[in-house]
Design a protein around this motif. Structure first.
Motif, mmCIF file in Angstrom:
data_model
loop_
_atom_site.group_PDB
_atom_site.id
_atom_site.type_symbol
_atom_site.label_atom_id
_atom_site.label_comp_id
_atom_site.label_asym_id
_atom_site.label_seq_id
_atom_site.Cartn_x
_atom_site.Cartn_y
_atom_site.Cartn_z
ATOM 1 N N GLN A 14 -1.169 2.951 -7.713
ATOM 2 C CA GLN A 14 -0.729 3.901 -8.742
ATOM 3 C C GLN A 14 0.188 4.944 -8.107
ATOM 4 O O GLN A 14 -0.093 5.477 -7.034
ATOM 5 N N GLY A 15 1.316 5.231 -8.776
ATOM 6 C CA GLY A 15 2.242 6.226 -8.264
ATOM 7 C C GLY A 15 3.156 5.738 -7.165
ATOM 8 O O GLY A 15 3.834 6.550 -6.518
ATOM 9 N N TYR A 16 3.218 4.437 -6.952
ATOM 10 C CA TYR A 16 4.041 3.882 -5.869
ATOM 11 C C TYR A 16 5.516 4.239 -6.063
ATOM 12 O O TYR A 16 6.063 4.146 -7.166
ATOM 13 N N ASP A 17 6.166 4.663 -4.974
ATOM 14 C CA ASP A 17 7.592 4.981 -4.980
ATOM 15 C C ASP A 17 8.363 3.737 -4.540
ATOM 16 O O ASP A 17 8.218 3.284 -3.401
ATOM 17 N N PHE A 18 9.172 3.178 -5.428
ATOM 18 C CA PHE A 18 9.876 1.928 -5.150
ATOM 19 C C PHE A 18 11.138 2.111 -4.305
ATOM 20 O O PHE A 18 11.806 1.118 -3.993
ATOM 21 N N ASP A 19 11.483 3.329 -3.928
ATOM 22 C CA ASP A 19 12.727 3.542 -3.189
ATOM 23 C C ASP A 19 12.763 2.757 -1.884
ATOM 24 O O ASP A 19 13.761 2.094 -1.570
ATOM 25 N N PHE A 34 7.730 -9.723 -10.792
ATOM 26 C CA PHE A 34 6.772 -8.943 -11.569
ATOM 27 C C PHE A 34 6.045 -7.971 -10.640
ATOM 28 O O PHE A 34 5.896 -8.237 -9.443
ATOM 29 N N TYR A 35 5.599 -6.863 -11.213
ATOM 30 C CA TYR A 35 4.742 -5.960 -10.439
ATOM 31 C C TYR A 35 3.609 -5.464 -11.327
ATOM 32 O O TYR A 35 3.700 -5.472 -12.556
ATOM 33 N N GLU A 36 2.543 -5.044 -10.664
ATOM 34 C CA GLU A 36 1.375 -4.525 -11.374
ATOM 35 C C GLU A 36 0.727 -3.470 -10.494
ATOM 36 O O GLU A 36 0.650 -3.625 -9.268
ATOM 37 N N TYR A 37 0.267 -2.401 -11.112
ATOM 38 C CA TYR A 37 -0.400 -1.324 -10.375
ATOM 39 C C TYR A 37 -1.884 -1.664 -10.187
ATOM 40 O O TYR A 37 -2.496 -2.320 -11.026
ATOM 41 N N TYR A 38 -2.434 -1.206 -9.080
ATOM 42 C CA TYR A 38 -3.880 -1.342 -8.880
ATOM 43 C C TYR A 38 -4.483 0.027 -8.559
ATOM 44 O O TYR A 38 -3.799 0.912 -8.030
ATOM 45 N N LYS A 39 -5.767 0.182 -8.905
ATOM 46 C CA LYS A 39 -6.442 1.460 -8.710
ATOM 47 C C LYS A 39 -7.109 1.543 -7.341
ATOM 48 O O LYS A 39 -7.160 2.597 -6.727
ATOM 49 N N SER A 40 -7.647 0.406 -6.874
ATOM 50 C CA SER A 40 -8.308 0.387 -5.567
ATOM 51 C C SER A 40 -8.201 -1.013 -4.985
ATOM 52 O O SER A 40 -8.032 -1.994 -5.720
ATOM 53 N N ILE A 41 -8.304 -1.099 -3.673
ATOM 54 C CA ILE A 41 -8.248 -2.396 -3.004
ATOM 55 C C ILE A 41 -9.400 -3.285 -3.452
ATOM 56 O O ILE A 41 -9.229 -4.491 -3.681
ATOM 57 N N THR A 68 0.820 -1.220 0.000
ATOM 58 C CA THR A 68 0.000 0.000 0.000
ATOM 59 C C THR A 68 0.848 1.262 0.000
ATOM 60 O O THR A 68 0.337 2.353 -0.254
ATOM 61 N N GLY A 69 2.131 1.127 0.302
ATOM 62 C CA GLY A 69 2.994 2.293 0.466
ATOM 63 C C GLY A 69 3.148 2.699 1.907
ATOM 64 O O GLY A 69 3.941 3.592 2.236
ATOM 65 N N ASN A 70 2.391 2.038 2.805
ATOM 66 C CA ASN A 70 2.458 2.362 4.236
ATOM 67 C C ASN A 70 3.247 1.322 5.034
ATOM 68 O O ASN A 70 3.261 1.365 6.265
ATOM 69 N N GLU A 71 3.899 0.403 4.350
ATOM 70 C CA GLU A 71 4.647 -0.654 5.043
ATOM 71 C C GLU A 71 5.873 -0.067 5.743
ATOM 72 O O GLU A 71 6.490 0.885 5.260
ATOM 73 N N THR A 72 6.223 -0.660 6.872
ATOM 74 C CA THR A 72 7.432 -0.256 7.576
ATOM 75 C C THR A 72 8.650 -0.876 6.896
ATOM 76 O O THR A 72 8.526 -1.824 6.109
ATOM 77 N N ALA A 73 9.824 -0.361 7.221
ATOM 78 C CA ALA A 73 11.055 -0.930 6.681
ATOM 79 C C ALA A 73 11.196 -2.388 7.099
ATOM 80 O O ALA A 73 11.664 -3.230 6.324
#
Length: 352
Positions: free
Chosen positions: A229-234, A292-299, A196-201
């Motif tokens: 969408q727009g996920y930052d992979f850093d 592989f990765y894929e973007y999603y619009k909503s849960i 989700t982008g909210n995961e901890t390290a």
């Protein structure tokens, strides 16, 4: 030999594994030839690695550690308490085992024997030493198992039912060849992770274990991630660096170099950190060293997508996504009741 005796024998096998992994007997097992067996086991592990470079001693011992924790009298008793297992008529059950991970067929080995059946195990050429050795120890612990265990790498002898694990192509062959026998036929599946982008390290680093353990070759290895969408992979790549030593394995490195070169020459856009490749792709089964990765619009839309493709997914690694999800870092640590392909092996065996 009743169920309690069988459970006792396997729990003692678990004690043997704990003793072996601790380099000294810690339990009350008191096998007279423990030292000889441990020396032989070490030789078996070394030979297995020489015959199959993917089976590193580290990963073989990781598999042994996992089984040592599950083979306890309490855990086995609790597992079988959900079934009416007392009046089973013994049948000859053939198990065609995969060889992608060390001891990947042990759950079937355990299920068949605890259910009171006769096991005919057709071993993979990639993993033909570890299981027979554990069977040897099991027989020392409970001699009644000697007449219940049979190994082969040749044509299967007479059998009453079959459990077969293979690729999608071999599954079609199995389904035809075994059409007149009760069977469980397993196909190719993969694990996916939902971010989700909210995961901890810490969560992302644990996800690295789900991706890289056993070089990503298991059906529960995460081969694909879904990101918003727009996920930052850093943050994802930063967490993956904890697993960068994987590139020091020559076969993994060869796969990494080859797959990266193929994608670049084909002008596919990829993300790369010098030991893994991320490629946007709708498929589930990625090559070794590739995720592989894929973007999603909503849960909600993602849940619908995964539900429609459930027959290709072994498990979902996530947090607060689904009641059946697996926590980060736990994909390669299934419980005894986490049956491959969602098919209850023990229920099948007890109905024969």
């Amino acid at each position: 030999m009743d169920l309690n005796q069988r459970i006792t024998a396997f729990s003692n096998l678990g004690e043997f594994l704990k003793d072996y992994l601790s380099d000294a007997p810690k339990s009350d097992l008191a096998l007279q030839d423990f030292k000889t067996l441990t020396e032989e086991f070490t030789a078996v592990i070394e030979t297995s690695h020489r015959q199959n470079a993917w089976f590193t001693p580290e990963y073989i011992k990781m598999a042994l550690q996992s089984w040592s924790q599950m083979l306890t009298k309490e855990t086995l008793t609790h597992w079988f308490a959900a079934y009416a297992a007392s009046n089973t008529t013994s049948k000859r059950v053939a198990v065609i085992m995969a060889g992608n991970l060390p001891l990947v067929g042990f759950h079937d080995f355990l299920s068949v024997l605890l259910s009171g059946h006769h096991l005919i195990a057709k071993l993979s050429s990639d993993d033909k030493l570890l299981m027979p050795f554990l069977a040897k120890v099991l027989i020392k612990l409970e001699p009644s198992f000697e007449s219940k265990i049979e190994f082969t790498q040749e044509k299967l002898p007479q059998f009453d039912a079959v459990i077969a694990t293979g690729s999608n192509n071999t599954a079609r062959y199995f389904e035809y060849y075994f059409k007149d026998k009760p069977s469980i036929i397993r196909k190719n599946r993969n694990a996916v992770a939902i971010l989700t982008g909210n995961e901890t390290a810490e969560q992302l680093e644990a996800l690295g274990s789900d991706i890289f353990n056993y070089f990503g070759m298991g059906c529960r290895s995460v081969s694909k991630i879904y990101v918003p969408q727009g996920y930052d992979f850093d943050a994802f790549f930063n967490a993956m660096y904890a697993h960068q030593n994987v590139i020091n394995h020559h076969k993994y490195a060869n796969n990494y170099d080859y797959n990266k070169a193929v994608y670049l020459m084909s002008l596919f856009p990829v993300l790369d950190n010098n030991f893994m490749v991320l490629k946007e792709d709708k498929n589930f089964s990625s090559p070794i060293s590739v995720v592989f990765y894929e973007y999603y619009k909503s849960i909600d839309s993602l849940k619908e997508t995964l539900s429609s493709q459930a027959d290709q997914i072994q498990c979902v690694v996530a947090q607060n996504f689904d009641p059946n999800e697996v926590a980060f870092g736990q994909a390669q640590k299934p419980k005894l009741y986490d049956y491959a392909d969602g098919v209850d092996t023990v229920a099948f065996l007890l109905k024969l």
